[in-house]
Design a protein around this motif. Structure first.
Motif, PDB file in Angstrom:
ATOM      1  N   ASP A  91       1.801   3.886  -8.292  1.00  0.00           N
ATOM      2  CA  ASP A  91       1.765   2.467  -7.473  1.00  0.00           C
ATOM      3  C   ASP A  91       2.135   1.542  -8.287  1.00  0.00           C
ATOM      4  O   ASP A  91       2.757   0.819  -7.696  1.00  0.00           O
ATOM      5  CB  ASP A  91       0.880   2.604  -6.747  1.00  0.00           C
TER       6      ASP A  91
ATOM      7  N   ILE B 206       1.294  -1.102  -0.123  1.00  0.00           N
ATOM      8  CA  ILE B 206      -0.139   0.043   0.305  1.00  0.00           C
ATOM      9  C   ILE B 206       0.881   0.992   0.249  1.00  0.00           C
ATOM     10  O   ILE B 206       1.626   1.573   1.114  1.00  0.00           O
ATOM     11  CB  ILE B 206      -1.432  -0.238   1.102  1.00  0.00           C
ATOM     12  N   THR B 207       0.560   1.426  -0.961  1.00  0.00           N
ATOM     13  CA  THR B 207       1.702   3.694  -1.183  1.00  0.00           C
ATOM     14  C   THR B 207       1.006   4.435  -0.808  1.00  0.00           C
ATOM     15  O   THR B 207      -0.509   4.626  -0.614  1.00  0.00           O
ATOM     16  CB  THR B 207       2.068   3.199  -2.479  1.00  0.00           C
ATOM     17  N   TYR B 208       1.624   5.552  -0.832  1.00  0.00           N
ATOM     18  CA  TYR B 208       1.539   6.918  -0.596  1.00  0.00           C
ATOM     19  C   TYR B 208      -0.305   7.038   1.489  1.00  0.00           C
ATOM     20  O   TYR B 208      -1.126   7.193   1.411  1.00  0.00           O
ATOM     21  CB  TYR B 208      -0.006   7.651  -1.228  1.00  0.00           C
TER      22      TYR B 208
ATOM     23  N   LYS C 130     -13.145   1.608   1.960  1.00  0.00           N
ATOM     24  CA  LYS C 130     -14.070   1.773   1.821  1.00  0.00           C
ATOM     25  C   LYS C 130     -12.977   3.898   1.197  1.00  0.00           C
ATOM     26  O   LYS C 130     -11.493   3.847   1.236  1.00  0.00           O
ATOM     27  CB  LYS C 130     -15.222   2.928   3.586  1.00  0.00           C
TER      28      LYS C 130
ATOM     29  N   ILE D 277     -13.245   7.517   1.113  1.00  0.00           N
ATOM     30  CA  ILE D 277     -13.999   8.272   1.809  1.00  0.00           C
ATOM     31  C   ILE D 277     -13.853  10.143   0.848  1.00  0.00           C
ATOM     32  O   ILE D 277     -12.651  10.428   0.459  1.00  0.00           O
ATOM     33  CB  ILE D 277     -12.978   9.281   3.159  1.00  0.00           C
TER      34      ILE D 277
ATOM     35  N   LEU E 172      -3.555   7.343  -2.411  1.00  0.00           N
ATOM     36  CA  LEU E 172      -3.514   7.756  -4.044  1.00  0.00           C
ATOM     37  C   LEU E 172      -4.445   8.448  -5.046  1.00  0.00           C
ATOM     38  O   LEU E 172      -3.635   8.618  -6.101  1.00  0.00           O
ATOM     39  CB  LEU E 172      -4.358   6.543  -4.360  1.00  0.00           C
ATOM     40  N   ARG E 173      -5.299   9.548  -4.290  1.00  0.00           N
ATOM     41  CA  ARG E 173      -6.003   9.567  -4.730  1.00  0.00           C
ATOM     42  C   ARG E 173      -6.122  11.664  -4.259  1.00  0.00           C
ATOM     43  O   ARG E 173      -6.136  11.624  -3.180  1.00  0.00           O
ATOM     44  CB  ARG E 173      -7.809   9.497  -5.158  1.00  0.00           C
ATOM     45  N   GLN E 174      -6.436  12.241  -5.699  1.00  0.00           N
ATOM     46  CA  GLN E 174      -6.171  13.827  -4.597  1.00  0.00           C
ATOM     47  C   GLN E 174      -7.456  14.554  -4.169  1.00  0.00           C
ATOM     48  O   GLN E 174      -7.689  14.284  -2.742  1.00  0.00           O
ATOM     49  CB  GLN E 174      -6.679  15.017  -6.297  1.00  0.00           C
ATOM     50  N   ASP E 175      -8.916  13.301  -4.708  1.00  0.00           N
ATOM     51  CA  ASP E 175      -9.714  13.877  -3.631  1.00  0.00           C
ATOM     52  C   ASP E 175     -10.601  13.159  -2.399  1.00  0.00           C
ATOM     53  O   ASP E 175     -11.129  13.441  -1.567  1.00  0.00           O
ATOM     54  CB  ASP E 175     -10.989  14.622  -4.904  1.00  0.00           C
ATOM     55  N   GLU E 176      -9.844  12.177  -2.724  1.00  0.00           N
ATOM     56  CA  GLU E 176     -10.421  11.522  -1.572  1.00  0.00           C
ATOM     57  C   GLU E 176      -9.431  10.407  -0.671  1.00  0.00           C
ATOM     58  O   GLU E 176      -8.236  10.720  -1.153  1.00  0.00           O
ATOM     59  CB  GLU E 176     -11.395  10.124  -2.655  1.00  0.00           C
ATOM     60  N   VAL E 177      -9.587  10.055   0.654  1.00  0.00           N
ATOM     61  CA  VAL E 177      -9.184   9.509   1.031  1.00  0.00           C
ATOM     62  C   VAL E 177      -9.685   7.501   0.773  1.00  0.00           C
ATOM     63  O   VAL E 177     -10.571   6.963   1.116  1.00  0.00           O
ATOM     64  CB  VAL E 177      -8.933   9.697   3.065  1.00  0.00           C
ATOM     65  N   MET E 178      -8.314   6.480   0.080  1.00  0.00           N
ATOM     66  CA  MET E 178      -8.936   5.099   0.646  1.00  0.00           C
ATOM     67  C   MET E 178      -8.626   4.555   1.230  1.00  0.00           C
ATOM     68  O   MET E 178      -6.946   4.268   1.685  1.00  0.00           O
ATOM     69  CB  MET E 178      -7.895   4.784  -0.948  1.00  0.00           C
ATOM     70  N   VAL E 179      -9.288   4.014   2.100  1.00  0.00           N
ATOM     71  CA  VAL E 179      -9.134   3.369   3.229  1.00  0.00           C
ATOM     72  C   VAL E 179      -8.895   1.735   2.567  1.00  0.00           C
ATOM     73  O   VAL E 179      -9.958   1.378   1.981  1.00  0.00           O
ATOM     74  CB  VAL E 179      -9.696   3.248   3.700  1.00  0.00           C
TER      75      VAL E 179
ATOM     76  N   GLU F 231      -4.620   3.559   5.774  1.00  0.00           N
ATOM     77  CA  GLU F 231      -5.420   5.108   4.247  1.00  0.00           C
ATOM     78  C   GLU F 231      -4.345   5.561   3.652  1.00  0.00           C
ATOM     79  O   GLU F 231      -3.457   6.330   3.632  1.00  0.00           O
ATOM     80  CB  GLU F 231      -5.699   6.267   5.523  1.00  0.00           C
TER      81      GLU F 231
ATOM     82  N   PRO G  43      -0.211   9.135  -8.745  1.00  0.00           N
ATOM     83  CA  PRO G  43       0.036   8.452  -7.433  1.00  0.00           C
ATOM     84  C   PRO G  43      -0.281   6.888  -7.774  1.00  0.00           C
ATOM     85  O   PRO G  43       0.889   6.126  -7.486  1.00  0.00           O
ATOM     86  CB  PRO G  43      -0.936   8.833  -5.893  1.00  0.00           C
TER      87      PRO G  43
END
Lengths: 268, 404
Positions: free
Chosen positions: B172, A147-149, B264, B266, A166-173, A163, B168
């Motif tokens: 990855d 899992i990076t970033y 999930k 967010i 990887l995406r600018q406007d989201e937190v990927m859990v 967390e 990113p």
């Protein structure tokens, strides 16, 4: 559990200045430092150790002087440190570097108890190369998930929940299981400073183990320049393009001129 | 193997010393000598004015890689919420140019679940072929699936070049693919070209050392030649009439086989356009002076319908959010117009704006480094210049309206 932290010694690039007339780097007096985000990786490893017990092992590949970086890691609280150093490692690209680091991790795992779970932590990227490739390539070489970033991490038994940015406007859990590799961002924590006792211990009680090609039983076709598939062909200082116009006159006049120019450039 | 110095040619001029970032070279008795710190980066070879430094390379044994079997340029398309990212279109423009030089096909590979509408749009930009791998599970990104599926496709079709956005997500999965294929990957390229003089190698140029140095990198012995490409570097091409061949591969993937899962997602509150996609950017630095004064930066941006950005100092002082930071530790931007207000132009900042079409600098220090790269420079107090500029823009606008 073992937590491996891979760190890199880099010149303190933020302090490197450029000679304006020649466009060259002024290197004099620039200290070598632990790559800044790698300190956050060390901090995370130490926090994991404190919260649930783990042996924290720092690894670095580099010239003998990189021992300083590992001593600093020991002073922060890392348990063991290994320096992968050999003339034959020189000129390694990320493929060769990740191969060499993986050899060391496998060797250390083989020498410890069987089936011990482990986590590898790397800083996202180094400030000299800026590639961010060694982490994922190391995970691939070790055949473990990644899992990076990562900006936050939690343990749930054998699983980790991270967390990722990887995406600018989201937190990927994301969730994965150990063994695994993560690359971390600066946002994950604030690295501690070494204590005085820590510094003394780093030099008097702890050691930095050197590993070379022979000790790692490395395939010479996969290390150093020979093991690198990318070749630096040309290096140059970036050139500025276009002309530079300094405007003159009163503020009002300059502003008028600017708008005129921008109209001509079809921007306004 | 290593760096060799021809002592007869070396004049002891020290040109090599200043380019070495590692202390890997020194002068002993007026002749250059290599130290233990040398990393074989080759910077000194380029810097030597008399050609006294050579890098010796052993011919690398290329095990079973017949480079002539590889043909075609591939782009791996990233998407987000069923929308193909801009960087993919930017790579299509550049990829077309590379494919034409090599006289080969340009292919875009997409992994997704509902991209049919997007494929219609993408089809208008001069692509020869689209490979669309479809599965409900490919709605969101997944490292393992991308690496497994793309590695298989590359092994099967053998493209000679594979371009991936240096987002990113691209950064990855691309390294894992390069490792699995044991081929070279060059990160974050800002320039790509084909060396037609030699063996049609891909020349991959990228900034290193925080942009102080540019390096051109080649992958001579393995295939495909892989690069991640910095977003915002290449222009989106014009639409042309040409229908690509679309190959759809429906895949049945069992979710249980995936080790790393998304728990999930967010959403972060999103108010502005991504800086990387902005056409006009107004940025402020230390010279703005206070949060109160920052309002004029925002006002100017509003007038120009621009995005607001800041230097590292502006972010550290809390005048603007971290995700609006431009520079080496922030974003690299490529707007049509970049207006730097009260920014001195540290190298880290300049790196981030070097791809802007037009740079305007407003700074009271005539010696500020930003003026070296500004196309239009105004030496003056931004607190006077910026309001005057806003007034002038207002005046121009009302003039235009009168004409109508």
């Amino acid at each position: 559990m073992k937590v491996f932290v891979c760190i890199k010694q880099v010149p303190g690039v933020a302090e490197v200045k450029i000679d304006v007339t020649t466009g060259k780097l002024i290197r004099e007096g620039v200290p070598s430092i632990i790559n800044p985000v790698d300190k956050h990786a060390i901090e995370l490893a130490l926090q994991i150790k404190e919260e649930q017990g783990a042996e924290v092992i720092a690894l670095s590949m580099g010239p003998p002087q990189a021992e300083e970086a590992l001593r600093e890691a020991l002073a922060m609280g890392v348990d063991k440190a290994y320096l992968l150093t050999d003339k034959e490692f020189a000129g390694a690209d990320t493929l060769a570097t990740s191969y060499t680091l993986a050899l060391a991790i496998r060797k250390i795992l083989q020498e410890s108890e069987k089936n011990e779970k482990y986590l590898v932590i790397c800083g996202l990227q180094a400030i000299d190369g800026d590639t961010a490739q060694v982490g994922p390539e190391l995970a691939e070489e070790l055949n473990i998930p990644q899992i990076t970033y990562v900006q936050k991490i939690e343990f749930k038994g054998d699983k980790i929940i991270a967390e990722s940015a990887l995406r600018q406007d989201e937190v990927m859990v994301m969730e994965t299981r150990l063994p695994a590799l993560i690359t971390v961002l600066k946002e994950i924590n604030i690295p501690r400073f070494p204590t005085l006792i820590g510094i003394v211990d780093a030099y008097e009680k702890k050691e930095v183990v050197y590993l070379d090609t022979r000790q790692l039983n490395a395939d010479k076709r996969k290390i150093g320049l020979t093991g690198s598939q990318t070749q630096v062909w040309k290096i140059f200082v970036p050139q500025q393009k276009g002309e530079h116009i300094k405007l003159s006159g009163s503020v009002k006049e300059m502003v008028k001129q600017l708008c005129q120019y921008l109209k001509e450039d079809k921007i306004l | 193997m290593g760096i060799k110095i021809n002592k007869d040619l070396c004049t002891g001029c020290q040109s090599c010393l200043s380019v070495c970032n590692y202390g890997g070279i020194t002068i002993i008795n007026n002749v250059a000598a290599i130290t233990d710190e040398c990393t074989l980066c080759g910077a000194c070879v380029e810097a030597c004015p008399v050609g006294a430094i050579e890098i010796e390379m052993e011919e690398i044994a290329t095990e079973g890689v017949d480079v002539s079997q590889y043909r075609g340029v591939w782009i791996i398309g990233e998407h987000y919420n069923n929308k193909i990212q801009n960087v993919v279109y930017q790579m299509v423009g550049k990829g077309r140019e590379l494919a034409d030089k090599l006289q080969v096909n340009l292919t875009v590979v997409l992994l997704g679940s509902k991209l049919e509408e997007e494929l219609k749009e993408l089809s208008q930009y001069g692509v020869d072929e689209i490979i669309y791998v479809k599965s409900p599970i490919l709605k969101d990104y997944c490292t393992e699936l991308y690496v497994n599926i793309l590695t298989d496709l590359i092994n099967k079709h053998k493209p000679e070049i594979v371009l991936i956005g240096a987002t990113p997500i691209g950064r990855d999965f691309a390294p894992r693919i390069s490792k699995r294929l044991n081929t070279g990957l060059t990160a974050d390229c800002t320039g790509l070209d084909i060396d037609t003089k030699t063996r049609n190698l891909l020349l991959q140029t990228r900034p290193t050392w925080g942009g102080r140095i540019m390096a051109t990198i080649r992958t001579p012995h393995s295939r495909p030649q892989m690069s991640t490409v910095r977003p915002g570097m290449f222009k989106i091409p014009e639409k042309i009439e040409k229908q690509p061949q679309i190959k759809k591969i429906e895949m049945d993937i069992n979710e249980k086989d995936i080790i790393t899962k998304i728990v999930k997602i967010i959403k972060k509150e999103k108010k502005q356009i991504n800086l990387e996609d902005a056409e006009i950017i107004v940025a402020g630095g230390r010279g703005v002076g206070s949060k109160e004064n920052w309002k004029i930066i925002e006002e100017l941006a509003k007038k120009l319908n621009a995005e607001v950005a800041g230097s590292r100092v502006a972010v550290e002082l809390g005048w603007i959010d971290q995700d609006r930071q431009v520079g080496q530790t922030g974003k690299s931007v490529a707007p049509k117009l970049y207006i730097a207000c009260g920014i001195s132009g540290a190298i880290q900042h300049r790196v981030g704006i070097q791809c802007s079409d037009i740079i305007v600098a407003i700074n009271k220090d005539p010696n500020a480094a930003i003026f070296e790269m500004a196309h239009y420079g105004i030496v003056g107090d931004l607190h006077k210049v910026v309001p005057a500029l806003i007034e002038e823009l207002k005046r121009l606008k009302s003039e235009e309206e009168l004409k109508k």
